[in-house]
Design a protein around this motif. Structure first.
Motif, PDB file in Angstrom:
ATOM      1  N   MET A 494       0.816  -1.216   0.000  1.00 20.04           N
ATOM      2  CA  MET A 494       0.000   0.000   0.000  1.00 20.04           C
ATOM      3  C   MET A 494       0.847   1.262   0.000  1.00 20.04           C
ATOM      4  O   MET A 494       0.392   2.321  -0.446  1.00 20.04           O
ATOM      5  CB  MET A 494      -0.924   0.006   1.224  1.00 20.04           C
ATOM      6  N   THR A 495       2.083   1.174   0.503  1.00 21.73           N
ATOM      7  CA  THR A 495       2.957   2.353   0.575  1.00 21.73           C
ATOM      8  C   THR A 495       4.062   2.305  -0.476  1.00 21.73           C
ATOM      9  O   THR A 495       4.965   3.149  -0.446  1.00 21.73           O
ATOM     10  CB  THR A 495       3.588   2.447   1.976  1.00 21.73           C
ATOM     11  N   ILE A 501       9.304  -5.072   0.051  1.00 24.85           N
ATOM     12  CA  ILE A 501       8.617  -6.115  -0.718  1.00 24.85           C
ATOM     13  C   ILE A 501       9.622  -7.133  -1.246  1.00 24.85           C
ATOM     14  O   ILE A 501       9.423  -8.349  -1.128  1.00 24.85           O
ATOM     15  CB  ILE A 501       7.808  -5.487  -1.874  1.00 24.85           C
ATOM     16  N   VAL A 502      10.703  -6.637  -1.837  1.00 25.58           N
ATOM     17  CA  VAL A 502      11.726  -7.539  -2.370  1.00 25.58           C
ATOM     18  C   VAL A 502      12.365  -8.343  -1.243  1.00 25.58           C
ATOM     19  O   VAL A 502      12.630  -9.548  -1.380  1.00 25.58           O
ATOM     20  CB  VAL A 502      12.789  -6.743  -3.147  1.00 25.58           C
ATOM     21  N   TYR A 525       0.249  -4.085  -9.930  1.00 22.63           N
ATOM     22  CA  TYR A 525       1.080  -3.361  -8.979  1.00 22.63           C
ATOM     23  C   TYR A 525       2.038  -2.470  -9.760  1.00 22.63           C
ATOM     24  O   TYR A 525       2.852  -2.949 -10.556  1.00 22.63           O
ATOM     25  CB  TYR A 525       1.865  -4.334  -8.091  1.00 22.63           C
ATOM     26  N   GLU A 526       1.926  -1.160  -9.535  1.00 22.79           N
ATOM     27  CA  GLU A 526       2.690  -0.203 -10.329  1.00 22.79           C
ATOM     28  C   GLU A 526       3.936   0.308  -9.619  1.00 22.79           C
ATOM     29  O   GLU A 526       4.625   1.186 -10.132  1.00 22.79           O
ATOM     30  CB  GLU A 526       1.793   1.011 -10.671  1.00 22.79           C
ATOM     31  N   GLY A 527       4.225  -0.208  -8.430  1.00 24.29           N
ATOM     32  CA  GLY A 527       5.310   0.373  -7.657  1.00 24.29           C
ATOM     33  C   GLY A 527       6.665  -0.257  -7.875  1.00 24.29           C
ATOM     34  O   GLY A 527       7.672   0.287  -7.450  1.00 24.29           O
ATOM     35  N   GLY A 528       6.724  -1.422  -8.521  1.00 24.33           N
ATOM     36  CA  GLY A 528       8.008  -2.094  -8.693  1.00 24.33           C
ATOM     37  C   GLY A 528       8.806  -1.523  -9.848  1.00 24.33           C
ATOM     38  O   GLY A 528       8.424  -0.537 -10.489  1.00 24.33           O
ATOM     39  N   VAL A 633      -2.723   8.298   4.685  1.00 22.27           N
ATOM     40  CA  VAL A 633      -2.367   8.059   3.278  1.00 22.27           C
ATOM     41  C   VAL A 633      -3.462   7.269   2.570  1.00 22.27           C
ATOM     42  O   VAL A 633      -3.833   7.561   1.435  1.00 22.27           O
ATOM     43  CB  VAL A 633      -1.009   7.321   3.200  1.00 22.27           C
ATOM     44  N   LEU A 634      -4.011   6.277   3.265  1.00 27.43           N
ATOM     45  CA  LEU A 634      -5.031   5.432   2.650  1.00 27.43           C
ATOM     46  C   LEU A 634      -6.316   6.192   2.368  1.00 27.43           C
ATOM     47  O   LEU A 634      -7.117   5.783   1.518  1.00 27.43           O
ATOM     48  CB  LEU A 634      -5.347   4.243   3.552  1.00 27.43           C
ATOM     49  N   THR A 635      -6.516   7.314   3.088  1.00 24.07           N
ATOM     50  CA  THR A 635      -7.723   8.097   2.839  1.00 24.07           C
ATOM     51  C   THR A 635      -7.776   8.563   1.392  1.00 24.07           C
ATOM     52  O   THR A 635      -8.862   8.726   0.809  1.00 24.07           O
ATOM     53  CB  THR A 635      -7.768   9.310   3.786  1.00 24.07           C
ATOM     54  N   MET A 636      -6.606   8.747   0.798  1.00 22.09           N
ATOM     55  CA  MET A 636      -6.566   9.187  -0.594  1.00 22.09           C
ATOM     56  C   MET A 636      -7.175   8.132  -1.527  1.00 22.09           C
ATOM     57  O   MET A 636      -7.720   8.467  -2.576  1.00 22.09           O
ATOM     58  CB  MET A 636      -5.124   9.484  -1.009  1.00 22.09           C
ATOM     59  N   THR A 637      -7.088   6.860  -1.122  1.00 20.43           N
ATOM     60  CA  THR A 637      -7.680   5.839  -1.986  1.00 20.43           C
ATOM     61  C   THR A 637      -9.200   5.927  -2.007  1.00 20.43           C
ATOM     62  O   THR A 637      -9.840   5.461  -2.959  1.00 20.43           O
ATOM     63  CB  THR A 637      -7.261   4.429  -1.521  1.00 20.43           C
TER      64      THR A 637
END
Length: 682
Positions: A494-495, A501-502, A525-528, A633-637
């Protein structure tokens, strides 16, 4: 006296009477030739040994032994008798084996042989025809889609014909849309239909065997003849699944119970079924070079435990205790109690639940007509209204074969039957996501089969929903270490904490971190660093659509190898946790994407890190502060969620889960996989 009679030019002797020989004075009929007076073989013998003569008569002399030649040995037919004996012995052995298989193993051996034969056929078909340019062989017309379609049909027919645990395997296949072609999804969606019921005579034998020879009447205190003071029980099952079927009963003390009875053939078949599953998976893992076999012992153990109703009773009591101890879920979720005195290894007796299934969205949302401040029947375990037992017993005395004895409590539908529970799908899904998030991130005790048939919905007096969870056979118990790592992993997703993650995925023996992250979130997942995606989609220019599809599926196969890089380190619990999350996502989508599921699960993951009493207090305090920042931060979702919700209300598109699925389908199609998430439709 020997005289001669003239017959033409021949003189023939004749005998008139003993001691007297006379001469024939009248013309005599000529005698026929010897070859016509004797049997054909003797005539041929005479003609071959005595040449015709027209001279005087000579008496017949037998041939000498030397003139007949050497004697011939009589034919013994030894080979025919030998093969006849072999055929007789083989028939006897096969017949005895068939009878033993039918009586002792409930056709388990025949089912295994059928499985091996079809498994070999399917494997050969894929080996020969899974290629961009099909070989000119029979059955290769139609390319890869036709290949998937005919083999899906073959496997479907095998699983339906074999029944038992094979049906559960089919249901598991139906929900693994991330790795299967759409032809398999459409075919296996039919695996969720009710399985055929066993006869009452067979079911009664199970109860006698498990309760020391006592009859159903003695065990449950019921009567099928309407005897006063006794309870009643339905012989026809109210529901039938792959392993067991459920019968309604009302005990003499007034309790209404659900009696779940295992089908008698399951205990005989399970050993052969699991052995067949292991053999087929070992062959497929070797033949197609995929590291699947290491998961087979763990899956087999879970399936074996699912047929042990004493284990299911233990899981049910554990979940009931955890829910009652959780303030945020107490009163919102209900687990029916188990009556241990009426249960055994193959019989499970619990409280009967009156409610609607999760898939009955229409009854769930229609207006409530049951009266202000009133609740559904049986809420919080309340005793159900007593039916007219005198009428029920009288009906049994008149006709002992009555199938329906349970009263239909549908007052809440109103006089015209148009009413419903008047519940909000958002509140229903909020309760569901809270329940399964707590199981995964806080308790580490996970119900792995939460499909709509195992969830009942009832209305509380406050107008809020009560979720009832049944069928506790398939559970996973997470270790404390793994539960903590999984919570950190979800929070990192989520962050976009790619470093963490790795680090965690490498600890689990996974190389393709971004692919595994997408599979966990069930959205791209767009963060990697997207390295895996680049490797998967590169060098596709100039290829035909068929060649591109074939190449993508080959690369996806390589991706699976990277996700399962180290089988010894890979947490086996992920198999069933992923199943749980996939079903919950499907439930949310079916109810119109009512809640922001990903955000809620992220909050539970972060919350579990500071509520974990096994962590040092300093780390827990740090996690509290991080949790507050994380929630902000999650409120933005929520902004994104309500954007899709408004668009859905305006009829401009689907909800957030629909948008997530559409994006996943688009990304998956680039990888050569077509996702089908409408498993529970219809």
């Amino acid at each position: 006296m020997l005289r001669y009679a003239t017959a033409g030019a021949r003189r023939l002797p004749f005998l008139t009477s003993p001691g007297t020989i006379r001469t024939c004075l009248r013309p005599c009929r000529p005698f026929a030739a010897p070859s016509r007076l004797v049997a054909p073989p003797l005539a041929r013998f005479l003609s071959s040994t005595s040449p015709r003569r027209s001279g005087p008569f000579e008496p017949l002399r037998p041939p000498s032994p030397s003139s007949l030649g050497a004697p011939r040995t009589a034919r013994s037919f030894r080979r025919s008798r030998k093969w006849g004996r072999r055929l007789l012995v083989l028939s006897a052995v096969l017949g005895a084996g068939y009878l033993v298989d039918r009586q002792v193993y409930a056709a388990g051996i025949a089912r295994s042989l059928r499985t091996f034969a079809l498994g070999l056929l399917v494997a050969m078909d894929y080996k020969l025809n899974f290629r961009p340019d099909p070989l000119p062989l029979i059955g290769s017309d139609g390319g890869i889609p036709a290949l998937h379609r005919r083999n899906a049909e073959r496997l479907f027919e095998l699983l339906r014909h074999n029944g038992g645990l094979y049906l559960k395997i089919g249901q598991a296949i139906a929900m693994q849309s991330a790795v299967l072609p759409p032809e398999f999804q459409r075919m296996f969606a039919r695996m969720f239909d009710d399985a055929p019921q066993d006869s009452w005579e067979d079911i009664e034998k199970v109860i006698r065997e498990d309760f020391g020879g006592r009859s159903v009447e003695e065990v449950f205190g019921v009567s099928f003849a309407g005897v006063e003071g006794k309870g009643v029980m339905e012989r026809t099952a109210r529901a039938s699944a792959s392993v067991a079927q459920v019968h309604w009963a009302r005990l003499p003390d007034g309790r209404e119970v659900a009696v779940k009875i295992q089908k008698p053939e399951i205990s005989k078949q399970i050993g052969w079924d699991l052995w067949s599953f292991k053999v087929v998976m070992r062959i497929y893992s070797y033949w197609f070079d995929l590291p699947f076999y290491s998961f087979v012992p763990y899956i087999s153990e879970r399936l074996m435990l699912e047929t042990d109703f004493e284990n299911e009773a233990k899981n049910s009591e554990t979940m009931r205790r955890l829910i009652n101890d959780e303030p945020s879920l107490r009163g919102r979720v209900y687990v029916p109690p188990v009556y241990h005195e009426l249960s055994s290894k193959r019989v499970l007796t619990t409280e009967w639940i009156e409610g609607i299934r999760l898939w009955d969205k229409d009854s769930m949302t229609r207006p409530w007509l049951g009266g202000y401040g009133k609740a559904s029947a049986g809420v919080h375990g309340a005793r159900l209204d007593t039916p007219d037992m005198d009428a029920v017993r009288r009906g049994l005395r008149e006709n002992a074969q009555i199938h329906q004895l349970k009263p239909e409590r549908s007052e809440w539908k109103g006089s015209r039957g148009k009413g419903g529970l008047g519940l909000s799908t958002k509140e229903v899904m909020t309760t569901m996501v809270d329940l399964f998030s707590a199981q995964i991130f806080k308790w580490g005790v996970v119900h792995c089969d939460p499909h709509p048939g195992n969830i009942f919905i009832r209305r509380l007096p406050s107008g809020k929903p009560e979720l009832v969870l049944i069928d506790h056979g398939l559970y996973v118990y997470m270790s404390e270490k793994f539960r903590h790592e999984y919570g950190v992993f979800w929070k990192s997703l989520m962050t976009f904490d790619n470093k963490k993650i790795v680090e965690i995925t490498e600890e689990w023996g996974i190389k393709a971190a971004d692919l595994f992250a997408s599979a966990t979130l069930m959205r791209p997942y767009e963060g990697g660093d997207q390295d895996f995606k680049r490797r998967m989609l590169g060098d596709m220019d100039g290829k035909t659509p068929s060649e591109r599809s074939y190449e993508m599926q080959q690369r996806m196969k390589q991706g699976i190898r990277e996700v399962l890089a180290d089988e010894n380190k890979w947490p086996k619990e992920l198999i069933f946790i992923g199943r749980n999350m996939r079903i919950v996502q499907g439930n949310n989508q079916y109810l119109g994407s009512s809640v922001n599921r990903v955000k809620m699960m992220g909050e539970w993951a972060s919350r579990s890190l500071f509520e974990d009493r096994n962590l040092p207090w300093r780390e827990r305090f740090t996690n509290v502060w991080q949790h507050l920042l994380f929630k902000a931060v999650l409120t933005m979702t929520d902004v994104v969620f309500y954007f899709f919700k408004i668009r859905q209300w305006l009829g401009r598109g689907g909800g957030m889960e629909d948008e997530v699925e559409a994006r996943m389908k688009s990304v998956a199609k680039d990888f050569g996989v077509e996702l089908q998430h409408d498993v529970f439709e219809g």
